[in-house]
Design a protein around this motif. Structure first.
Motif, PDB file in Angstrom:
ATOM      1  N   UNK A 132       0.793  -1.315   0.091  1.00 39.82           N
ATOM      2  CA  UNK A 132      -0.149  -0.088   0.376  1.00 39.82           C
ATOM      3  C   UNK A 132       0.792   1.093  -0.203  1.00 39.82           C
ATOM      4  N   UNK A 133       1.741   1.102   0.930  1.00 41.83           N
ATOM      5  CA  UNK A 133       2.848   2.107   0.796  1.00 41.83           C
ATOM      6  C   UNK A 133       3.667   2.738  -0.644  1.00 41.83           C
ATOM      7  N   UNK A 134       3.842   1.346  -1.078  1.00 37.84           N
ATOM      8  CA  UNK A 134       4.300   1.808  -2.248  1.00 37.84           C
ATOM      9  C   UNK A 134       3.551   2.668  -3.404  1.00 37.84           C
ATOM     10  N   UNK A 135       2.418   2.245  -3.060  1.00 41.23           N
ATOM     11  CA  UNK A 135       1.359   3.057  -4.234  1.00 41.23           C
ATOM     12  C   UNK A 135       1.329   4.688  -3.470  1.00 41.23           C
ATOM     13  N   UNK A 136       1.321   4.816  -2.516  1.00 38.43           N
ATOM     14  CA  UNK A 136       0.967   6.269  -1.335  1.00 38.43           C
ATOM     15  C   UNK A 136       2.160   5.994  -0.707  1.00 38.43           C
ATOM     16  N   UNK A 137       2.879   6.530  -0.332  1.00 41.79           N
ATOM     17  CA  UNK A 137       4.173   7.033   1.041  1.00 41.79           C
ATOM     18  C   UNK A 137       3.238   7.831   1.936  1.00 41.79           C
ATOM     19  N   UNK A 138       2.298   8.003   2.688  1.00 38.62           N
ATOM     20  CA  UNK A 138       1.879   8.684   3.259  1.00 38.62           C
ATOM     21  C   UNK A 138       2.034   8.202   4.937  1.00 38.62           C
ATOM     22  N   UNK A 139       1.756   8.503   6.009  1.00 38.43           N
ATOM     23  CA  UNK A 139       1.459   8.238   6.894  1.00 38.43           C
ATOM     24  C   UNK A 139       0.548   7.770   7.371  1.00 38.43           C
ATOM     25  N   UNK A 140       0.318   6.518   8.194  1.00 42.42           N
ATOM     26  CA  UNK A 140      -0.761   5.971   8.444  1.00 42.42           C
ATOM     27  C   UNK A 140      -2.000   5.944   9.554  1.00 42.42           C
ATOM     28  N   UNK A 141      -3.266   6.159   8.563  1.00 41.45           N
ATOM     29  CA  UNK A 141      -4.302   6.280   9.681  1.00 41.45           C
ATOM     30  C   UNK A 141      -4.811   4.702   9.465  1.00 41.45           C
ATOM     31  N   UNK A 142      -4.619   3.829  11.007  1.00 40.07           N
ATOM     32  CA  UNK A 142      -5.334   2.197  10.830  1.00 40.07           C
ATOM     33  C   UNK A 142      -5.827   2.592  11.892  1.00 40.07           C
ATOM     34  N   UNK A 143      -7.605   1.517  10.902  1.00 36.41           N
ATOM     35  CA  UNK A 143      -8.785   0.922  11.596  1.00 36.41           C
ATOM     36  C   UNK A 143      -8.442  -0.280  11.421  1.00 36.41           C
TER      37      UNK A 143
END
Length: 346
Positions: A132-143
């Motif tokens: 997922x970070x390969x596509x959107x390298x952003x801090x994660x809001x995890x649920x």
């Protein structure tokens, strides 16, 4: 399915999942369950599916017996449990004595269904999050949905070892080394900015009674699972909230902040949601995905059964990403995280 058949079927399943002790224990209970007792009458009162897809009565009583051992409430029984090796006759006598001597405790224990928090599933979560970070390298809001004790919310504190390559911190709380087939996952540097989970019956692993419940359902001859669970519990910071998963997810989707990748995860939980709840949840996530942007993307990472019995029995690992509604088949994983058959090579 009769109770005896349920015990026998669960014994076979446990044996095939590398727990000969559970196979031995449940085979004894299949033959010698005390039907003419308060426990016997309580179990006889359950209706519907009493096997692993339903009330899971064999695992309820096995968990209760293990809880007596772990809490030092039954030292005579503990001397028959791993790492000790007991004959069938000795284990039969010890178990039947414990069922009688600790009946009140066990009557209360079996009133609730089994609950674990299999930390080894985090191996698939780590790998999927890296994609997922390969596509959107952003801090994660995890649920996390169906988070149990929240131990898999802490996957950024664990490390995944794939053929000598480490994915995660140098000094992890837990080191995961599943049997890995396929290419390694992509490299990434996850930054979980905020994490939260939900469960109908959440457990707080910082509480001794809740941790006992999480560990008692682990199988006594698989000490690595027990060690990993206790290690993960020692650094847990986010006990899940109590509630319906989809009711909880709606406001969380709506309030997800800009500049974060909202990552929804669940492992062997969605498959237990009623069909109507699954449909409502899918519609809710897809509607949020339709509103996602490159600055507020959404990822849905799941590890759930797909009914595939052509190879090793396990769960499909799937990732959906928005914007774009891209679905990636990442591979398959063992329900207990013992192996991962990785299919992603992007």
């Amino acid at each position: 399915m009769s109770l005896s058949e349920a015990f026998a079927a669960q014994a076979d399943t446990c044996t095939r999942m590398d727990s000969p002790f559970m196979g031995q224990l449940l085979t004894i209970l299949a033959a010698d369950w005390p039907t003419d007792s308060a426990l016997g009458r309580k179990f006889a009162g359950f209706t519907g599916d009493i096997g692993p897809a339903g009330h899971s009565l064999p695992l309820r009583i096995a968990g209760g017996l293990h809880a007596l051992v772990l809490s030092n409430a039954a030292p005579e029984l503990a001397r028959l449990y791993p790492p000790h090796r007991a004959t069938d006759a000795a284990l039969r006598a010890g178990v039947l004595a414990a069922l009688e001597a600790h009946q009140d405790f066990l009557l209360d224990w079996v009133s609730s269904p089994p609950q674990t928090n299999e930390v080894r599933r985090s191996g698939a979560l780590i790998a999927g999050a890296h994609v997922a970070l390969q596509h959107f390298d952003l801090p994660i809001h995890l649920s996390e949905l169906g988070a149990s004790g929240g131990l898999n919310l802490m996957w950024d504190q664990y490390a995944l070892d794939v053929d000598g390559s480490r994915f995660g911190p140098e000094m992890p709380a837990v080191l995961l080394s599943p049997e890995w087939t396929g290419a390694p996952p992509p490299k990434a540097s996850p930054d979980i900015a905020e994490r939260a989970g939900v469960d109908l019956n959440p457990l707080d692993p910082t509480r001794a009674d809740h941790l006992l419940r999480l560990t008692a359902y682990l199988w006594a001859d698989q000490p690595d699972r027990l060690r990993m669970t206790r290690a993960a519990a020692s650094i847990a910071t986010t006990p899940p909230e109590q509630g319906d998963a989809i009711d909880w997810l709606g406001p969380r989707l709506a309030s997800a902040p800009q500049g974060r990748l909202h990552l929804i995860q669940h492992t062997v939980a969605w498959q237990y949601f009623p069909a109507a709840v699954q449909a409502r949840g899918t519609a809710l996530i897809e509607a949020a995905g339709a509103q996602a942007t490159a600055h507020r993307p959404l990822a849905w990472l799941s590890m759930e059964t797909d009914g595939d019995t052509t190879g090793k029995v396990g769960a499909a690992v799937t990732l959906r990403l928005w914007p774009g509604d891209l679905t990636l088949d990442l591979g398959r994983a063992d329900f207990h995280g013992r192996w991962v058959k990785w299919a992603y090579a992007g």
